[in-house]
Write a protein that holds these residues in place. Structure first.
Motif, PDB file in Angstrom:
ATOM      1  N   HIS A   1     147.893  27.435 106.749  1.00 26.55           N
ATOM      2  CA  HIS A   1     146.839  28.088 107.837  1.00 26.55           C
ATOM      3  C   HIS A   1     147.920  29.766 107.691  1.00 26.55           C
ATOM      4  O   HIS A   1     149.041  29.761 108.274  1.00 26.55           O
ATOM      5  N   ASP A   2     147.251  30.681 107.473  1.00 24.80           N
ATOM      6  CA  ASP A   2     147.773  32.118 107.612  1.00 24.80           C
ATOM      7  C   ASP A   2     147.161  33.048 108.868  1.00 24.80           C
ATOM      8  O   ASP A   2     146.062  33.178 109.158  1.00 24.80           O
ATOM      9  N   ASP A   3     148.115  32.880 109.759  1.00 26.63           N
ATOM     10  CA  ASP A   3     147.840  33.628 111.042  1.00 26.63           C
ATOM     11  C   ASP A   3     147.529  35.298 110.854  1.00 26.63           C
ATOM     12  O   ASP A   3     147.090  35.718 112.058  1.00 26.63           O
ATOM     13  N   THR A   4     147.838  35.807 109.827  1.00 26.02           N
ATOM     14  CA  THR A   4     147.683  37.114 109.572  1.00 26.02           C
ATOM     15  C   THR A   4     145.988  37.442 109.079  1.00 26.02           C
ATOM     16  O   THR A   4     145.599  38.608 109.182  1.00 26.02           O
TER      17      THR A   4
ATOM     18  N   ALA B   1     137.822  35.541 112.226  1.00 28.40           N
ATOM     19  CA  ALA B   1     136.765  34.935 111.654  1.00 28.40           C
ATOM     20  C   ALA B   1     137.185  33.908 110.469  1.00 28.40           C
ATOM     21  O   ALA B   1     136.334  32.978 110.343  1.00 28.40           O
ATOM     22  N   GLU B   2     138.373  34.202 109.991  1.00 19.59           N
ATOM     23  CA  GLU B   2     138.619  33.299 108.847  1.00 19.59           C
ATOM     24  C   GLU B   2     139.749  32.303 109.077  1.00 19.59           C
ATOM     25  O   GLU B   2     140.401  31.766 108.181  1.00 19.59           O
ATOM     26  N   HIS B   3     140.272  32.335 110.216  1.00 24.69           N
ATOM     27  CA  HIS B   3     141.221  31.292 110.682  1.00 24.69           C
ATOM     28  C   HIS B   3     140.791  29.889 110.379  1.00 24.69           C
ATOM     29  O   HIS B   3     139.790  29.514 110.476  1.00 24.69           O
ATOM     30  N   GLY B   4     141.960  29.159 109.954  1.00 23.17           N
ATOM     31  CA  GLY B   4     141.737  27.645 109.904  1.00 23.17           C
ATOM     32  C   GLY B   4     142.528  27.240 108.546  1.00 23.17           C
ATOM     33  O   GLY B   4     142.975  28.108 107.739  1.00 23.17           O
ATOM     34  N   PHE B   5     142.744  26.005 108.647  1.00 24.21           N
ATOM     35  CA  PHE B   5     143.629  25.369 107.434  1.00 24.21           C
ATOM     36  C   PHE B   5     142.638  25.310 105.956  1.00 24.21           C
ATOM     37  O   PHE B   5     141.455  25.187 106.225  1.00 24.21           O
ATOM     38  N   ARG B   6     143.478  25.656 104.921  1.00 28.15           N
ATOM     39  CA  ARG B   6     142.650  25.271 103.878  1.00 28.15           C
ATOM     40  C   ARG B   6     143.459  24.420 102.984  1.00 28.15           C
ATOM     41  O   ARG B   6     144.879  24.463 102.946  1.00 28.15           O
TER      42      ARG B   6
END
Length: 126
Positions: free
Chosen positions: A39-42, A46-51
């Motif tokens: 998860h990239d907080d930067t 709208a794109e937050h979330g684990f990948r």
């Protein structure tokens, strides 16, 4: 390991892995599935979330030297990777990483976090 250091975000029941977090992101590794959850907080909200990153695909460091894509790597493979990195650092004339000093910071970090209610803590020198 069946739990995280942060009690508010436990691992899924029956899962084996490790969850870590920092100021700009967090990740979790599931040992039983050879997956990295990142998860990239930067990123934009709208794109937050684990990948999910499958770390057994040939494009990832180390994995391309093992089995065909999708086959799991085990605990023992980590020792081969560590040895490779150690020998390459010596051959290049550089200090291997992580260092003994890095390793000594781990218990201090865990102990400080546990003493502060298992929450994110910063340890000097890290």
């Amino acid at each position: 390991m069946t739990e995280t250091f942060v009690k508010e975000r436990p691992l899924a029941a029956g899962s084996a892995g490790l969850s870590v977090g920092g100021g700009t992101g967090r990740g979790a590794v599931t040992v039983d599935e050879n997956d990295l959850w990142f998860h990239d907080d930067t990123m934009a909200s709208a794109e937050h979330g684990f990948r999910r990153v499958q770390v057994t695909e040939p494009g990832h460091p180390y994995a391309g030297a093992w089995w065909p894509p999708g086959h799991g790597l085990g605990y023992e493979h980590a020792f081969v990777h560590e040895t490779k990195d150690f020998l390459e650092a010596i051959a290049a004339g550089s200090d291997p990483t992580p260092s003994v000093e890095d390793g000594l910071r781990v218990p201090a970090t865990i102990e400080k976090s546990a003493a502060e209610g298992s929450r994110f803590t910063t340890v000097e020198g890290s």
